[in-house]
Motif scaffolding. Structure first.
Motif, short mmCIF file in Angstrom:
data_model
loop_
_atom_site.label_atom_id
_atom_site.label_comp_id
_atom_site.label_asym_id
_atom_site.label_seq_id
_atom_site.Cartn_x
_atom_site.Cartn_y
_atom_site.Cartn_z
N UNK A 200 21.88 -3.34 26.35
CA UNK A 200 21.76 -4.70 25.85
C UNK A 200 21.26 -4.70 24.41
N UNK A 201 21.88 -5.54 23.58
CA UNK A 201 21.57 -5.56 22.15
C UNK A 201 20.09 -5.82 21.89
N UNK A 202 19.47 -6.66 22.71
CA UNK A 202 18.05 -6.98 22.49
C UNK A 202 17.13 -5.80 22.78
N UNK A 203 17.67 -4.76 23.41
CA UNK A 203 16.87 -3.57 23.72
C UNK A 203 17.13 -2.42 22.75
N UNK A 204 17.85 -2.67 21.66
CA UNK A 204 18.25 -1.60 20.73
C UNK A 204 17.05 -0.80 20.22
N UNK A 205 15.91 -1.48 20.03
CA UNK A 205 14.74 -0.80 19.49
C UNK A 205 14.18 0.26 20.43
N UNK A 206 14.61 0.23 21.69
CA UNK A 206 14.12 1.22 22.64
C UNK A 206 14.95 2.51 22.64
N UNK A 207 16.10 2.45 22.00
CA UNK A 207 16.96 3.63 21.96
C UNK A 207 16.31 4.73 21.12
N UNK A 208 16.38 5.96 21.60
CA UNK A 208 15.69 7.07 20.94
C UNK A 208 16.32 7.47 19.61
N UNK A 209 17.45 6.84 19.27
CA UNK A 209 18.04 7.07 17.94
C UNK A 209 17.90 5.84 17.04
N UNK A 210 17.11 4.88 17.45
CA UNK A 210 16.83 3.71 16.60
C UNK A 210 15.98 4.16 15.42
N UNK A 211 16.03 3.42 14.32
CA UNK A 211 15.41 3.84 13.07
C UNK A 211 13.91 4.10 13.18
N UNK A 212 13.21 3.36 14.03
CA UNK A 212 11.77 3.61 14.15
C UNK A 212 11.49 4.96 14.81
#
Length: 213
Positions: free
Chosen positions: A122-134
């Motif tokens: 889900x797009x709203x969960x993108x920040x949880x992906x381990x390849x997200x910028x953070x």
């Protein structure tokens, strides 16, 4: 992934401090002491049941490996593998990857493996992906300028997102495969998920990305 709760897992983990580092923040900047050598350190974030990191440690005795897994009930299987193999170049951490900079100094980790991470579709969960910028920032903060991320997944959407994330972060894509098992890549060690997915005929995607100086 539905996890079967194992109430005895914490007790077993705490009973094997020679394999699971129970207070990793105390090792920050001192991992060479923990391994008693100055070999490069590679970590796997989300090590699961430990098949990949154990086999990598067997295949590369000149590299120190650390498997990181947040779920106790999953890590005990990785611990069983390590107890059986008795590998001096492998340690386990039962911690959350969001806190990596609490456990490693800048330049202390040479490579990060991300294998079959949760795609959080889900797009709203993108920040949880381990390849997200953070998360990329966290990896960069513990690696040297030439540090690399090696990434595998069966999820095309996550792979496409990750390639874009690496690129937007300014990383150099050194290797990209849209069908790993039908490529000429050598030395691939499979995870449990990889064996299951590939047996069903699913395509495996792989990428290597390096931070720039």
């Amino acid at each position: 992934m539905r996890l079967r709760h194992k109430p005895w897992a914490r007790e077993k983990i705490e009973a094997h401090p020679q394999y699971v580092i129970l207070q990793p923040e105390e090792q920050k900047g001192r991992w060479k002491e923990a391994f008693q050598n100055d070999h490069p350190i590679y970590i796997e974030v989300g090590t699961g049941k430990g098949q990949f990191v154990t086999e990598m440690a067997k295949a590369h005795p000149d590299v120190n490996f650390i498997g990181i897994e947040v779920y106790e009930s999953v890590m005990v299987t990785a611990l069983d593998r390590l107890i059986e193999a008795e590998l001096p170049n492998l340690k386990l951490l039962n911690v959350d990857a969001e806190n990596l900079t609490d456990y490693f100094e800048k330049g202390e980790v040479s490579r990060v493996y991300l294998n079959f991470s949760d795609p959080w579709p889900k797009k709203r969960h993108a920040k949880r992906r381990l390849t997200y910028k953070t998360f990329l920032k966290r990896y960069e903060d513990i690696m040297p300028a030439s540090g690399e991320i090696h990434f595998k997944t069966d999820n095309q959407g996550l792979f496409e997102f990750s390639l874009m994330s690496f690129s937007e972060y300014g990383m150099l894509l050194k290797f990209v495969s849209l069908d790993l098992h039908n490529s000429d890549f050598e030395g691939n060690i499979m995870t449990e998920y990889e064996e299951k997915f590939s047996a069903k005929g699913q395509r495996i995607y792989r990428a290597e990305a390096a931070f720039r100086s």
